[in-house]
Design a protein around this motif. Structure first.
Motif, PDB file in Angstrom:
ATOM      1  N   PRO A   1       0.812  -1.225   0.000  1.00 36.92           N
ATOM      2  CA  PRO A   1       0.000   0.000   0.000  1.00 36.92           C
ATOM      3  C   PRO A   1       0.844   1.273   0.000  1.00 36.92           C
ATOM      4  CG  PRO A   1      -0.161  -1.154   2.113  1.00 36.92           C
ATOM      5  CD  PRO A   1       0.571  -2.061   1.178  1.00 36.92           C
ATOM      6  N   PHE A   2       2.071   1.162   0.510  1.00 40.59           N
ATOM      7  CA  PHE A   2       2.897   2.370   0.639  1.00 40.59           C
ATOM      8  C   PHE A   2       3.693   2.673  -0.614  1.00 40.59           C
ATOM      9  CE2 PHE A   2       4.571  -1.418   2.599  1.00 40.59           C
ATOM     10  CZ  PHE A   2       5.763  -1.606   1.912  1.00 40.59           C
ATOM     11  N   LEU A   3       3.546   1.808  -1.643  1.00 42.09           N
ATOM     12  CA  LEU A   3       4.245   2.077  -2.908  1.00 42.09           C
ATOM     13  C   LEU A   3       3.222   2.510  -3.953  1.00 42.09           C
ATOM     14  CD1 LEU A   3       6.752  -0.904  -3.287  1.00 42.09           C
ATOM     15  CD2 LEU A   3       7.209   1.411  -2.476  1.00 42.09           C
ATOM     16  N   SER A   4       3.700   3.218  -4.960  1.00 38.19           N
ATOM     17  CA  SER A   4       2.803   3.602  -6.050  1.00 38.19           C
ATOM     18  C   SER A   4       2.488   2.381  -6.897  1.00 38.19           C
ATOM     19  CB  SER A   4       3.482   4.659  -6.914  1.00 38.19           C
ATOM     20  OG  SER A   4       4.522   4.064  -7.660  1.00 38.19           O
ATOM     21  N   GLY A   5       1.462   2.510  -7.731  1.00 37.86           N
ATOM     22  CA  GLY A   5       1.100   1.410  -8.612  1.00 37.86           C
ATOM     23  C   GLY A   5       2.270   1.007  -9.491  1.00 37.86           C
ATOM     24  N   ARG A   6       2.950   2.006 -10.018  1.00 41.41           N
ATOM     25  CA  ARG A   6       4.061   1.706 -10.924  1.00 41.41           C
ATOM     26  C   ARG A   6       5.188   1.012 -10.163  1.00 41.41           C
ATOM     27  NH1 ARG A   6       4.710   6.371 -13.270  1.00 41.41           N
ATOM     28  NH2 ARG A   6       3.921   5.846 -15.355  1.00 41.41           N
ATOM     29  N   ALA A   7       5.503   1.527  -8.964  1.00 34.17           N
ATOM     30  CA  ALA A   7       6.588   0.927  -8.178  1.00 34.17           C
ATOM     31  C   ALA A   7       6.249  -0.520  -7.833  1.00 34.17           C
ATOM     32  CB  ALA A   7       6.825   1.732  -6.914  1.00 34.17           C
ATOM     33  N   ASN A   8       4.979  -0.782  -7.528  1.00 36.85           N
ATOM     34  CA  ASN A   8       4.565  -2.146  -7.235  1.00 36.85           C
ATOM     35  C   ASN A   8       4.839  -3.071  -8.411  1.00 36.85           C
ATOM     36  OD1 ASN A   8       3.130  -3.095  -4.701  1.00 36.85           O
ATOM     37  ND2 ASN A   8       2.329  -1.012  -4.912  1.00 36.85           N
ATOM     38  N   LEU A   9       4.482  -2.609  -9.606  1.00 41.45           N
ATOM     39  CA  LEU A   9       4.701  -3.453 -10.783  1.00 41.45           C
ATOM     40  C   LEU A   9       6.189  -3.671 -11.020  1.00 41.45           C
ATOM     41  CD1 LEU A   9       1.982  -2.412 -13.367  1.00 41.45           C
ATOM     42  CD2 LEU A   9       1.922  -4.127 -11.562  1.00 41.45           C
TER      43      LEU A   9
ATOM     44  N   GLN B   1      -7.993  -3.735  -8.719  1.00 38.08           N
ATOM     45  CA  GLN B   1      -8.269  -4.880  -9.575  1.00 38.08           C
ATOM     46  C   GLN B   1      -7.591  -4.682 -10.935  1.00 38.08           C
ATOM     47  OE1 GLN B   1      -9.913  -7.372  -8.288  1.00 38.08           O
ATOM     48  NE2 GLN B   1     -10.245  -8.704 -10.047  1.00 38.08           N
ATOM     49  N   ARG B   2      -7.681  -3.487 -11.447  1.00 40.80           N
ATOM     50  CA  ARG B   2      -7.021  -3.204 -12.732  1.00 40.80           C
ATOM     51  C   ARG B   2      -5.514  -3.373 -12.619  1.00 40.80           C
ATOM     52  NH1 ARG B   2     -10.055   0.896 -16.189  1.00 40.80           N
ATOM     53  NH2 ARG B   2     -12.197   0.759 -15.449  1.00 40.80           N
ATOM     54  N   LEU B   3      -4.970  -2.899 -11.492  1.00 43.92           N
ATOM     55  CA  LEU B   3      -3.523  -3.018 -11.314  1.00 43.92           C
ATOM     56  C   LEU B   3      -3.128  -4.501 -11.250  1.00 43.92           C
ATOM     57  CD1 LEU B   3      -0.996  -1.264 -10.967  1.00 43.92           C
ATOM     58  CD2 LEU B   3      -1.288  -1.456  -8.494  1.00 43.92           C
ATOM     59  N   GLY B   4      -3.994  -5.284 -10.619  1.00 42.96           N
ATOM     60  CA  GLY B   4      -3.725  -6.718 -10.551  1.00 42.96           C
ATOM     61  C   GLY B   4      -3.691  -7.331 -11.932  1.00 42.96           C
ATOM     62  N   ILE B   5      -4.607  -6.900 -12.787  1.00 42.67           N
ATOM     63  CA  ILE B   5      -4.611  -7.418 -14.157  1.00 42.67           C
ATOM     64  C   ILE B   5      -3.371  -6.928 -14.895  1.00 42.67           C
ATOM     65  CG2 ILE B   5      -5.878  -7.416 -16.345  1.00 42.67           C
ATOM     66  CD1 ILE B   5      -8.449  -7.190 -14.665  1.00 42.67           C
ATOM     67  N   ALA B   6      -2.999  -5.681 -14.649  1.00 44.05           N
ATOM     68  CA  ALA B   6      -1.785  -5.143 -15.277  1.00 44.05           C
ATOM     69  C   ALA B   6      -0.581  -5.995 -14.908  1.00 44.05           C
ATOM     70  CB  ALA B   6      -1.570  -3.688 -14.850  1.00 44.05           C
ATOM     71  N   ASN B   7      -0.527  -6.430 -13.642  1.00 42.82           N
ATOM     72  CA  ASN B   7       0.587  -7.268 -13.206  1.00 42.82           C
ATOM     73  C   ASN B   7       0.637  -8.562 -14.002  1.00 42.82           C
ATOM     74  OD1 ASN B   7       2.602  -8.537 -11.564  1.00 42.82           O
ATOM     75  ND2 ASN B   7       0.946  -9.582 -10.494  1.00 42.82           N
TER      76      ASN B   7
ATOM     77  N   ASP C   1      -1.038   1.049 -19.191  1.00 44.38           N
ATOM     78  CA  ASP C   1      -1.845   1.674 -20.232  1.00 44.38           C
ATOM     79  C   ASP C   1      -2.977   0.744 -20.658  1.00 44.38           C
ATOM     80  OD1 ASP C   1      -2.371   3.756 -22.121  1.00 44.38           O
ATOM     81  OD2 ASP C   1      -1.671   2.336 -23.665  1.00 44.38           O
ATOM     82  N   ARG C   2      -2.660  -0.528 -20.736  1.00 47.34           N
ATOM     83  CA  ARG C   2      -3.637  -1.496 -21.219  1.00 47.34           C
ATOM     84  C   ARG C   2      -4.844  -1.607 -20.285  1.00 47.34           C
ATOM     85  NH1 ARG C   2      -1.913  -7.157 -24.053  1.00 47.34           N
ATOM     86  NH2 ARG C   2      -3.931  -7.536 -25.042  1.00 47.34           N
ATOM     87  N   VAL C   3      -4.627  -1.361 -18.993  1.00 50.63           N
ATOM     88  CA  VAL C   3      -5.762  -1.438 -18.072  1.00 50.63           C
ATOM     89  C   VAL C   3      -6.295  -0.051 -17.717  1.00 50.63           C
ATOM     90  CG1 VAL C   3      -5.008  -3.608 -17.068  1.00 50.63           C
ATOM     91  CG2 VAL C   3      -4.276  -1.452 -16.033  1.00 50.63           C
ATOM     92  N   GLY C   4      -5.772   0.973 -18.416  1.00 50.97           N
ATOM     93  CA  GLY C   4      -6.281   2.329 -18.212  1.00 50.97           C
ATOM     94  C   GLY C   4      -5.893   2.953 -16.882  1.00 50.97           C
ATOM     95  N   LEU C   5      -4.691   2.642 -16.410  1.00 50.19           N
ATOM     96  CA  LEU C   5      -4.278   3.180 -15.113  1.00 50.19           C
ATOM     97  C   LEU C   5      -3.147   4.199 -15.231  1.00 50.19           C
ATOM     98  CD1 LEU C   5      -4.124   0.413 -12.372  1.00 50.19           C
ATOM     99  CD2 LEU C   5      -5.534   2.455 -12.436  1.00 50.19           C
ATOM    100  N   THR C   6      -2.802   4.588 -16.464  1.00 53.25           N
ATOM    101  CA  THR C   6      -1.632   5.438 -16.653  1.00 53.25           C
ATOM    102  C   THR C   6      -1.702   6.693 -15.783  1.00 53.25           C
ATOM    103  OG1 THR C   6      -1.564   4.629 -18.907  1.00 53.25           O
ATOM    104  CG2 THR C   6      -0.204   6.546 -18.406  1.00 53.25           C
ATOM    105  N   HIS C   7      -2.863   7.286 -15.726  1.00 57.95           N
ATOM    106  CA  HIS C   7      -2.968   8.545 -14.996  1.00 57.95           C
ATOM    107  C   HIS C   7      -2.786   8.362 -13.485  1.00 57.95           C
ATOM    108  CE1 HIS C   7      -6.881   6.621 -14.707  1.00 57.95           C
ATOM    109  NE2 HIS C   7      -7.085   7.348 -13.618  1.00 57.95           N
ATOM    110  N   ALA C   8      -3.072   7.154 -12.977  1.00 58.93           N
ATOM    111  CA  ALA C   8      -2.981   6.938 -11.530  1.00 58.93           C
ATOM    112  C   ALA C   8      -1.742   6.141 -11.160  1.00 58.93           C
ATOM    113  CB  ALA C   8      -4.220   6.214 -11.027  1.00 58.93           C
ATOM    114  N   ALA C   9      -0.842   5.950 -12.124  1.00 58.19           N
ATOM    115  CA  ALA C   9       0.294   5.060 -11.888  1.00 58.19           C
ATOM    116  C   ALA C   9       1.198   5.560 -10.772  1.00 58.19           C
ATOM    117  CB  ALA C   9       1.101   4.900 -13.169  1.00 58.19           C
ATOM    118  N   GLY C  10       1.270   6.881 -10.583  1.00 60.65           N
ATOM    119  CA  GLY C  10       2.188   7.423  -9.588  1.00 60.65           C
ATOM    120  C   GLY C  10       1.571   7.513  -8.195  1.00 60.65           C
TER     121      GLY C  10
ATOM    122  N   ALA D   1      -4.167   4.634  -1.851  1.00 64.53           N
ATOM    123  CA  ALA D   1      -5.216   5.569  -2.259  1.00 64.53           C
ATOM    124  C   ALA D   1      -6.027   5.063  -3.451  1.00 64.53           C
ATOM    125  CB  ALA D   1      -4.584   6.920  -2.594  1.00 64.53           C
ATOM    126  N   TYR D   2      -5.817   3.807  -3.845  1.00 57.43           N
ATOM    127  CA  TYR D   2      -6.562   3.266  -4.977  1.00 57.43           C
ATOM    128  C   TYR D   2      -7.955   2.806  -4.536  1.00 57.43           C
ATOM    129  CZ  TYR D   2      -2.746   2.923  -8.410  1.00 57.43           C
ATOM    130  OH  TYR D   2      -1.773   3.188  -9.310  1.00 57.43           O
TER     131      TYR D   2
END
Ligand SMILES: Nc1ncnc2c1ncn2[C@@H]1O[C@H](COP(=O)(O)OP(=O)(O)OP(=O)(O)O)[C@@H](O)[C@H]1O
Ligand SMILES: [Mg+2]
Lengths: 333, 365, 249
Positions: free
Chosen positions: A105-113, A158-164, A137-146, A151-152
């Motif tokens: 939870p303490f990392l950004s979406g991008r850092a997690n990936l 769920q989208r980030l999980g699919i991105a992974n 980008d494929r799951v439409g999370l580019t804008h929230a990646a940072g 805060a998700y």
């Protein structure tokens, strides 16, 4: 131990090649039997819907496919290789979402990936940034990646999980209830994502307890009930296995029921269809080869039933599903 | 003890390579070897362990046991000391306590002691000769070298003692003979004394005292590491550290000696509880004139000190009081190898004998 | 957590600075030397930190290694990546060791810094009464940090093993910390002398042997052997447990 399924029939990329194959797969938690000896066969290139009510053993099976849990008995082959023995060569080719997403939870979406991608010692670090961004980008999370994952929203996680699961080109995607928590828009996106993966040739194994979802995107399905695989095959095969049904649209519903009963059918008034001026719907499953449908119409008309519509339909998947898994809300243990 | 294990682990491969056996020698030959031993430079580590059947005080963890408890600790807890010798006038003993150290450094006429826990230094300037025997009373470090102890026991060899030899062993990585001294009398608490003697040099390497009927050694002092090379010169160089409290001690003009005492003079202060720093005036000799008599000569000898020899204050010390228990006619400290008995009239009896012997001796006068 | 560890020497230094004369023999070892020489702040802080604060923080880190990932659910994604179970254990353990290094260095460096700031710094009196220059003293403090790191390495392996037993990180941390305290309590009971050499905390305070002249390396070696033993035993146990564990979180 049963013989390894990986050794047989999966050497060539022929049409019969199976992306996932299990034999007598059993998982026991203490006394509780979670999976009771199933023989899954997921053809390569298929979109396989893994259906079953809550607690029927879907996630447990998926854990065994991914070498997270060891089978109590039975054998598993994924992409033609024994699991869990060959996890090192198999898992890099498999993208997975298991029982919901989980992130720091303490990392950004991008850092997690980035972190999860780096967990695989063999994933190329040079292309990592590009692959992470493409998946986001494929799951439409580019804008929230940072943003920090803390805060998700549920759907964003769920989208980030699919991105992974999409971090690398995969031969097999295992998605455990991928639309959980997604808004209708997200659900549609997942559907089109699955379709596009299928067009790319990826086999998709998607578990769900939502029939509609499976009907819309899958080519194949398997139905679980209380740890047992009660049916599997292409959707057409599953429907065919369901019994045919007579549907009569008539204002004289009670009389129609009487006629049908006399003919040896078990009619019921479909409550789901509202009664209007044209009357209501009476339906009855057709027992195996019981006369011509035309004879039924003749009998109805002869008895003075005003038939406004008549059809003999193949069974719907829903009926089949309900038939196989029961209708109640009771979780089958 | 822990360090012994550690050393054992380290010394393992070493021992395997130098495990040659020394030539067989009779007990007499071993004694001669000791007598002619000429080792005057060494550096080594000495371990002392004891199992006297006394309660051991729990360690607090954050510091060395301080003050009155420290000598009790000396008797009951294991200790490690490093010893450096170079000729007759250069010596250093370091008692390695947890998070602390007590040092004794002698270099020519200067004798220093240092105690790290209270950062104190004492300094004695010694006359050219003659003080060697009296010095141990001022030592803060009470781990005696095997050399000292062994010689004391060897001097007791006589009609009272059977001398035999045990199987060779390796000690501090060196081949060692074992002399076993067994009292001929059964009136003593001491079962036997085992003295390990370095096969190459005759240097005593360790002393083990076994109590009668006890399997674990009651007292064991031995080298765990030994090098016969001369230690570096700066080991013996001591300058009082800045900020330390320095006390100058003056020695009496004449060494105090008791020509008629049966035991070597150096043993006497031992009866006055090791580890207690003696104030200057005591060294100057008042207390030494208190009559101390020894009854008997062998293993069952009984020492008697007149009332007042051991101050009441000392006996009332909680650490001491905890170990003394009331018995008929006074209070006693019983260990597996020696007994101390303080009669109600203040006389003190001690010896390597059962309590009844002391009580009988007290009643006899 | 590193900041909390850094606070120990700072707190000690400030308190000593603000208080009147500290009599020798009271409070933790070395405390009374601080006013004369700021170098002792780090040594005092180490003495204070070893019984509780270091095991506490290291226990939290080591107990969290696997159980923390399991608790968050990220463990299944790491394994599916695939990270490889052995590799994951090794990396997690190395992470804990890196924390041990950082923790001890933080105490020494923060102690040296605050000591130099608040007190005079100069030649240091060792336990043996010999005096060495400030540079050599700082070097010895770094050796002390290395010693304490080694001391904690076996303990961290114990924490790693406990961490593989549960999916609840708090439970693993608590159990690990409790073990550290239990080990020290057992070590202080003379009746259990036979057990003492086998307790992982047995040599923790023997870092003082590096502050003698000449330096005694025996305890360093014995400690390293003991800790390596703990690492081997508990590393193997952790592997045995984790390699066959069903990841169900
Ligand atoms: N760790 C566990 N210990 C004991 N029993 C378990 C464990 N995990 C799952 N089960 C049992 O195994 C059975 C199958 O559970 P599983 O999670 O596979 O169901 P599922 O089909 O994924 O359900 P859902 O649709 O709710 O996700 C259930 O009866 C469950 O109670
Ligand atoms: Mg599930």
């Amino acid at each position: 131990m049963s013989p390894s399924p990986g050794d047989t029939g999966t050497t060539g990329p022929g049409p019969a090649a199976l992306a996932v194959e299990t034999h007598g797969l059993v998982k026991r938690f203490g006394h509780q039997l979670a999976v009771g000896g199933i023989d899954l066969a997921v053809p390569q290139g298929s979109v396989f819907g893994f259906l079953g009510p809550n607690g029927s053993g879907k996630t447990t099976t998926i854990r065994m496919l991914l070498a997270l849990a060891a089978p109590t008995h039975g054998a598993v082959a994924v992409l033609g290789q024994d699991m869990p023995r060959s996890f090192r060569t198999v898992l890099p080719r498999v993208g997975a979402l298991v029982e919901g997403p989980a992130f720091y939870p303490f990392l950004s979406g991008r850092a997690n990936l980035h972190r999860l991608d780096a967990a695989d010692a063999n994933s190329p670090a040079g292309t990592r940034a590009a692959r992470v961004d493409a998946a986001l980008d494929r799951v439409g999370l580019t804008h929230a990646a940072g943003k920090k994952v803390r805060a998700y929203s549920l759907g964003m996680k769920q989208r980030l999980g699919i991105a992974n699961a999409l971090l690398a080109p995969r031969e097999l995607m295992v998605l455990d209830e991928p639309t959980n928590g997604l808004d209708p828009q997200g659900t549609r996106e997942v559907r089109s994502l699955v379709r596009s993966l299928a067009t790319e040739g990826t086999t998709v194994f998607v578990s769900s307890h939502l029939l509609a979802e499976v009907e819309q995107i899958c080519t194949h399905a398997g139905i679980m009930r209380a740890g047992l695989l009660v049916a599997q095959g292409t959707l057409a095969e599953l429907r065919r296995d369901g019994r045919e049904q007579v549907r009569v649209l008539t204002p004289d519903m009670a009389r129609a029921c009487g006629v049908l009963a006399r003919l040896g059918l078990v009619p019921e008034i479909a409550v789901s269809v509202p009664t209007d001026d044209d009357g209501g719907l009476v339906r009855a499953p057709v027992p195996e080869r019981r006369g011509e449908p035309a004879d039924i119409v003749a009998a109805l008309v002869a008895d003075g039933v005003r038939v406004r519509g008549f059809a003999v339909e193949a069974g719907s998947l829903e009926d089949r599903f309900v038939e196989l898994t029961g209708e109640g809300f009771e979780v089958v243990e | 003890m822990p360090a012994v294990i550690g050393l054992g682990v380290w010394a393992g491969p070493l021992q395997a390579t130098v495990a040659a056996k020394a030539p067989d020698r009779t007990p007499e030959q071993v004694l001669a070897l000791v007598a002619q031993s000429r080792v005057d430079a060494l550096s080594g580590t000495i371990e002392q362990t004891s199992d006297l059947g006394l309660p051991q005080l729990p360690k607090t963890g954050l510091g060395a046991t301080a003050g009155a408890a420290s000598w009790v600790d000396m008797l009951t807890a294991p200790h490690t000391a490093r010893v450096y010798l170079d000729g007759p006038t250069r010596m250093r003993v370091q008692v390695l306590d947890q998070l602390a150290e007590r040092d004794l450094v002698r270099s020519g006429p200067d004798l220093w002691t240092y105690n790290s826990s209270d950062n104190t230094v004492t300094h004695v300037t010694m006359p050219a000769r003659g003080f060697k025997k009296t010095l141990p009373s001022a030592l803060p470090a009470r781990v005696e070298s095997p050399d000292q102890l062994a010689r004391q026991f060897l001097s007791a060899v006589g009609p009272t003692t059977r001398v035999s030899e045990g199987p060779q062993s390796r000690m501090a990585g060196r081949a060692a003979y074992h002399l076993i001294l067994s009292p001929r009398t059964t009136d003593t608490l001491i079962g036997s004394v085992d003295i390990a003697v370095d096969a190459a040099t005759g240097l005593p390497l360790g002393v083990t005292v076994l109590a009668r009927g006890q399997e674990k050694p009651a007292l064991q002092v031995q080298f765990t590491q030994l090098s016969l090379a001369a230690p570096a010169a700066d080991v013996f160089r001591f300058v009082p550290p800045a900020g330390a409290h320095v006390q100058q001690l003056t020695l009496p003009q004449r060494p105090v000696a008791h020509p008629d005492a049966k035991l070597p003079n150096a043993r006497l202060p031992d009866a006055k509880l090791p580890g207690v720093r003696l104030p200057g005036h005591m060294i100057q000799g008042e207390t030494h004139r208190v009559p101390v008599t020894v009854a008997g000569t062998g293993w069952d000898a009984v020492i008697e000190a007149a009332a007042g020899t051991v101050s009441q204050q000392m006996l009332d010390n909680p650490a001491v009081a905890a170990m003394m228990h009331p018995v008929t006619g006074g209070r006693a400290l019983s260990t597996s190898v020696f007994t101390v008995f303080v009669a109600t009239d203040g006389r003190l009896f001690a010896g390597a004998v059962p309590l009844e012997r002391l009580q009988a001796a007290a009643a006899a006068r | 957590m590193l900041a909390a560890l850094a606070a120990i020497p700072v707190l000690i230094a400030v308190v000593v600075r603000l208080s009147a004369h500290v009599p020798p023999g009271r409070g933790p070892v070395f405390l009374d030397r601080i006013t004369q020489n700021g170098m002792f702040v780090a040594a005092t802080a180490m003495v204070v930190a070893i019984p509780l604060f270091l095991p506490l923080t290291v226990g939290v880190v080591a107990g969290d290694t696997v159980a923390g990932e399991a608790g968050m659910g990220t463990l299944r994604y790491l394994l599916v990546a695939p990270a490889g179970r052995i590799r994951l254990l090794v990396v997690k353990y190395l992470g804990a060791v890196v924390f041990c290094v950082a923790a001890t260095l933080v105490i020494v460096l923060a102690g040296s810094a605050i000591g130099a700031l608040l007190f005079p710094v100069g030649p240091v009196t060792l336990l043996s009464g010999d005096t060495v220059g400030a540079g050599q003293a700082e070097w010895r403090l770094v050796l002390v940090a290395a010693y304490v790191t080694v001391s904690l390495a076996g303990f961290a392996a114990v924490g790693l093993f406990i961490s593989t037993l549960t999916d609840a990180p708090v439970g693993a941390m608590a159990a690990t910390v409790v073990l550290a305290i239990a080990s020290q309590v057992l070590d202080s009971l003379p009746q259990l002398a036979w057990l003492h050499p086998w307790l992982f905390s047995h040599y923790w305070f023997d870092f003082a042997d590096l502050l003698r002249q000449p330096v005694t390396w025996d305890s360093f070696g014995a400690n390293a052997v003991l800790q390596a033993g703990y690492l081997a035993v508990f590393g193997a146990l952790a592997y045995g447990r984790f390699a066959s564990k069903d990841v169900l979180s």
